[in-house]
Motif scaffolding. Sequence first.
Motif, PDB file in Angstrom:
ATOM      1  N   TRP A  29       0.659  -1.119  -0.003  1.00 17.61           N
ATOM      2  CA  TRP A  29       0.119  -0.116   0.063  1.00 17.61           C
ATOM      3  C   TRP A  29       0.879   1.161  -0.106  1.00 17.61           C
ATOM      4  O   TRP A  29       0.522   2.077   0.566  1.00 17.61           O
ATOM      5  CB  TRP A  29      -1.099  -0.013   1.093  1.00 17.61           C
ATOM      6  CG  TRP A  29      -2.155  -1.047   1.013  1.00 17.61           C
ATOM      7  CD1 TRP A  29      -2.940  -0.858  -0.111  1.00 17.61           C
ATOM      8  CD2 TRP A  29      -2.154  -2.233   1.751  1.00 17.61           C
ATOM      9  NE1 TRP A  29      -3.879  -2.306  -0.033  1.00 17.61           N
ATOM     10  CE2 TRP A  29      -3.457  -2.895   1.151  1.00 17.61           C
ATOM     11  CE3 TRP A  29      -1.609  -2.806   2.877  1.00 17.61           C
ATOM     12  CZ2 TRP A  29      -3.775  -4.170   1.822  1.00 17.61           C
ATOM     13  CZ3 TRP A  29      -1.956  -3.868   3.327  1.00 17.61           C
ATOM     14  CH2 TRP A  29      -3.265  -4.631   2.899  1.00 17.61           C
ATOM     15  N   ASP A  31       2.762   4.614  -1.733  1.00 13.55           N
ATOM     16  CA  ASP A  31       2.059   5.774  -2.307  1.00 13.55           C
ATOM     17  C   ASP A  31       3.036   6.330  -3.375  1.00 13.55           C
ATOM     18  O   ASP A  31       4.142   6.116  -3.482  1.00 13.55           O
ATOM     19  CB  ASP A  31       1.594   6.957  -1.218  1.00 13.55           C
ATOM     20  CG  ASP A  31       3.019   7.390  -0.724  1.00 13.55           C
ATOM     21  OD1 ASP A  31       3.593   8.368  -1.208  1.00 13.55           O
ATOM     22  OD2 ASP A  31       3.485   6.863   0.231  1.00 13.55           O
ATOM     23  N   VAL A 221      -9.169   7.342  -3.734  1.00 11.19           N
ATOM     24  CA  VAL A 221      -9.487   8.377  -4.387  1.00 11.19           C
ATOM     25  C   VAL A 221     -10.079   8.233  -5.629  1.00 11.19           C
ATOM     26  O   VAL A 221      -9.511   7.217  -6.528  1.00 11.19           O
ATOM     27  CB  VAL A 221      -8.203   9.446  -4.465  1.00 11.19           C
ATOM     28  CG1 VAL A 221      -8.596  10.385  -5.099  1.00 11.19           C
ATOM     29  CG2 VAL A 221      -7.782   9.575  -2.914  1.00 11.19           C
ATOM     30  N   THR A 249      -6.818   6.014  -7.232  1.00 11.15           N
ATOM     31  CA  THR A 249      -5.566   5.861  -6.698  1.00 11.15           C
ATOM     32  C   THR A 249      -5.763   5.773  -5.012  1.00 11.15           C
ATOM     33  O   THR A 249      -6.994   6.022  -4.508  1.00 11.15           O
ATOM     34  CB  THR A 249      -4.577   6.874  -6.951  1.00 11.15           C
ATOM     35  OG1 THR A 249      -4.940   8.178  -6.496  1.00 11.15           O
ATOM     36  CG2 THR A 249      -4.462   7.237  -8.523  1.00 11.15           C
ATOM     37  N   ARG A 250      -4.779   5.470  -4.273  1.00  9.60           N
ATOM     38  CA  ARG A 250      -4.813   5.479  -2.853  1.00  9.60           C
ATOM     39  C   ARG A 250      -4.723   7.069  -2.328  1.00  9.60           C
ATOM     40  O   ARG A 250      -5.352   7.072  -1.033  1.00  9.60           O
ATOM     41  CB  ARG A 250      -3.851   4.443  -2.378  1.00  9.60           C
ATOM     42  CG  ARG A 250      -4.302   2.942  -2.550  1.00  9.60           C
ATOM     43  CD  ARG A 250      -3.152   2.335  -1.661  1.00  9.60           C
ATOM     44  NE  ARG A 250      -2.089   1.901  -2.205  1.00  9.60           N
ATOM     45  CZ  ARG A 250      -1.736   1.195  -3.336  1.00  9.60           C
ATOM     46  NH1 ARG A 250      -2.665   0.350  -3.674  1.00  9.60           N
ATOM     47  NH2 ARG A 250      -0.353   1.207  -3.741  1.00  9.60           N
ATOM     48  N   TYR A 251      -4.155   7.825  -2.884  1.00 12.39           N
ATOM     49  CA  TYR A 251      -3.727   9.130  -2.366  1.00 12.39           C
ATOM     50  C   TYR A 251      -4.207  10.163  -3.397  1.00 12.39           C
ATOM     51  O   TYR A 251      -3.925  10.033  -4.626  1.00 12.39           O
ATOM     52  CB  TYR A 251      -2.516   9.253  -1.601  1.00 12.39           C
ATOM     53  CG  TYR A 251      -2.416   8.462  -0.601  1.00 12.39           C
ATOM     54  CD1 TYR A 251      -2.593   8.351   0.813  1.00 12.39           C
ATOM     55  CD2 TYR A 251      -1.774   6.928  -0.836  1.00 12.39           C
ATOM     56  CE1 TYR A 251      -2.700   7.662   1.766  1.00 12.39           C
ATOM     57  CE2 TYR A 251      -1.509   6.119   0.450  1.00 12.39           C
ATOM     58  CZ  TYR A 251      -1.984   6.397   1.475  1.00 12.39           C
ATOM     59  OH  TYR A 251      -1.764   5.559   2.695  1.00 12.39           O
ATOM     60  N   THR A 279      -1.430  20.096  -5.551  1.00 15.53           N
ATOM     61  CA  THR A 279      -1.716  19.501  -4.172  1.00 15.53           C
ATOM     62  C   THR A 279      -0.577  19.928  -3.176  1.00 15.53           C
ATOM     63  O   THR A 279      -0.856  19.540  -1.945  1.00 15.53           O
ATOM     64  CB  THR A 279      -1.602  17.983  -4.337  1.00 15.53           C
ATOM     65  OG1 THR A 279      -0.200  17.589  -4.818  1.00 15.53           O
ATOM     66  CG2 THR A 279      -2.372  17.232  -5.716  1.00 15.53           C
ATOM     67  N   LEU A 463     -12.710  11.252  -2.137  1.00 13.01           N
ATOM     68  CA  LEU A 463     -11.500  10.796  -1.253  1.00 13.01           C
ATOM     69  C   LEU A 463     -12.137  10.166   0.050  1.00 13.01           C
ATOM     70  O   LEU A 463     -13.179  10.844   0.568  1.00 13.01           O
ATOM     71  CB  LEU A 463     -10.498  11.880  -1.110  1.00 13.01           C
ATOM     72  CG  LEU A 463     -11.076  12.962  -0.022  1.00 13.01           C
ATOM     73  CD1 LEU A 463      -9.670  13.597   0.417  1.00 13.01           C
ATOM     74  CD2 LEU A 463     -11.710  14.186  -0.692  1.00 13.01           C
ATOM     75  N   ALA A 492      -6.260  17.575  -1.243  1.00 12.99           N
ATOM     76  CA  ALA A 492      -4.999  17.205  -0.404  1.00 12.99           C
ATOM     77  C   ALA A 492      -4.898  17.917   1.125  1.00 12.99           C
ATOM     78  O   ALA A 492      -4.338  16.986   1.940  1.00 12.99           O
ATOM     79  CB  ALA A 492      -3.759  17.982  -1.157  1.00 12.99           C
ATOM     80  N   GLU A 495      -7.222  15.553   3.078  1.00 13.88           N
ATOM     81  CA  GLU A 495      -6.529  14.172   3.414  1.00 13.88           C
ATOM     82  C   GLU A 495      -5.358  14.246   4.657  1.00 13.88           C
ATOM     83  O   GLU A 495      -5.578  13.422   5.119  1.00 13.88           O
ATOM     84  CB  GLU A 495      -6.037  13.703   2.093  1.00 13.88           C
ATOM     85  CG  GLU A 495      -5.159  12.610   2.114  1.00 13.88           C
ATOM     86  CD  GLU A 495      -4.543  12.144   0.821  1.00 13.88           C
ATOM     87  OE1 GLU A 495      -5.187  11.371   0.147  1.00 13.88           O
ATOM     88  OE2 GLU A 495      -3.620  12.570   0.391  1.00 13.88           O
ATOM     89  N   GLY A 500      -6.523   9.714   5.381  1.00 13.99           N
ATOM     90  CA  GLY A 500      -7.149   9.313   3.989  1.00 13.99           C
ATOM     91  C   GLY A 500      -7.124   7.631   3.730  1.00 13.99           C
ATOM     92  O   GLY A 500      -8.017   7.187   4.609  1.00 13.99           O
ATOM     93  N   PHE A 501      -6.628   7.151   3.021  1.00 12.60           N
ATOM     94  CA  PHE A 501      -6.627   5.683   2.703  1.00 12.60           C
ATOM     95  C   PHE A 501      -6.375   4.729   4.019  1.00 12.60           C
ATOM     96  O   PHE A 501      -5.306   5.131   4.769  1.00 12.60           O
ATOM     97  CB  PHE A 501      -5.721   5.013   1.508  1.00 12.60           C
ATOM     98  CG  PHE A 501      -5.796   3.645   1.315  1.00 12.60           C
ATOM     99  CD1 PHE A 501      -6.679   3.244   0.459  1.00 12.60           C
ATOM    100  CD2 PHE A 501      -4.616   3.061   1.593  1.00 12.60           C
ATOM    101  CE1 PHE A 501      -6.912   1.709   0.501  1.00 12.60           C
ATOM    102  CE2 PHE A 501      -4.589   1.830   1.535  1.00 12.60           C
ATOM    103  CZ  PHE A 501      -5.502   0.987   0.719  1.00 12.60           C
TER     104      PHE A 501
END
Length: 522
Positions: A29, A31, A221, A249-251, A279, A463, A492, A495, A500-501
């Motif tokens: 996981w 980024d 996201v 995406t994850r972020y 961001t 998100l 951003a 997050e 976030g994720f």
Amino acid sequence: MAPFAVGLSFLLAGCSETPTEITAKQLQWTDTATVQMQLSAGELSSVELVQYYLDQIAANNHSGHDIRAIIEVNPDALALARELDEERQRGYVRSPLHGLPVVLKANIATRDKMATTAGATVMKDFITEKDAALVTQLRAAGAIILGKANLSEWANFRGEDSISGWSGLGGQTRNPYVLTHNPCGSSAGSGAAVAADFSLLAIGTETDGSIMCPASVNGVVGVKATRGAVSGYGIIPIASAQDIAGPMTRYVFGAAVLLDAMTTVEAKSRYGELLAEATKRSFTGESVVVVRAYDDQFSGVKTMTDNLVRTLKSKGVKVIEVNEWNLPEELYASEFEVLLYEFKRDLNSWLAEFGAPATDMQAVIDYNVANADSELALFGQEYFEQAVSIDLDEAAKSYNEALFTSRRLAEAHLDRYLKEQGASAILMPSYGPAWPTPPQEGAGFSFGTSTAAAVSGYPSITLPLGQEGPLPLGLSVVGLPWSEANLFSLAAMLEAELGGFTPPQFLSTVEADLNLTSATTN
């Protein structure tokens, strides 16, 4: 370059005396920003990164957790990664996306050894000689096409009772957070692949909710950019009026990097800056609208919204709270008329141009009827049947009126906040939590908020900012056309402030009571 290490170097990873090596555990996981730095520093190669994801897919796509997010992997992925590593070693880096793996939804055409199918058995093994425009851009940017993601067959526009995440070729995609629950669609595989750690980046497509919903319920996201920001050429269509591809995406930063590589020349000019750079700067908006219409349905939604409002106010942003989000029924009716008309027009055109084995929409219908035991066992093909019966010439006037009406109503709904009240963005829960996938019993689909942005063509980002039990909840950030840079800066910031994720736990079941007090079946 140090070899990919999962053995002794993993045990010694905490010792400063040992050379820096990236282990499988360290890649879990990860980024985009971290991977970019590791590649630049020579701590990681694209071959190692791609091999990690191929191993993840092999372990958990059709075995292990049995996510079924990927229809097929690119047999040339490692060779492409090797070429891009060699370019990097020579000092040639094409873009910030150089050497990064991307999974594509299986309705996006690729001129390679992978099929372009929309998940339909009638399209099995169809190899096209053309890349979609966005694929050409990704290849030029140095992205590695890792594989094709499962989806709701024909992008969830086949039958009235379709099951999100199911296709004849890919089977049923499962939600990585709770395996009995639905990943939503139609970009189910793209969302689940990113959440399950099958890829660093993925691309989905949206007509109405097909990025927003699977991103939200898979805890990642998702971005639906302004209409026209990404070329639709080469994507198996529903309707060109609304179809658009976007990152999953994850972020937030990774989504911005991916979108930067996909946008048209006009979009880049309109944005005036790289979205990835946006961001990193402060959000410049003075006020936002926060929709609280769903607070009483789910305790997790209320908690997410409370935290959101508190954070925004602490940052000096004026918050305008609204308690309703009711779109006129005429909007939905007009939208559906547009989609049916364009589905016949656009799909027939795509099938003919790309030389598909199904020469037109009627051929798809006939194939499914001839193979009804497998193709129509779970649900029908009513949308195909309704669309194929349309006389495009006779229906043209009504279609044009419906297109005008749907866009006018959607724009008016958003403009009363974004223009009349001068808000920089509208923030609202994207969708309710994931629901049990049939034949599992339980509360079903509850709500979604994607339609206004989808029909108007305004940009939106979802998100992960909340949870309902073990299930993730997404927050949508919607703005005026071409305001993506400011939306990315806001996303951003949220997050960073609210988290976030969160990696999934791959739970086999979930307790029946998740406070889904007002959920309704669809």
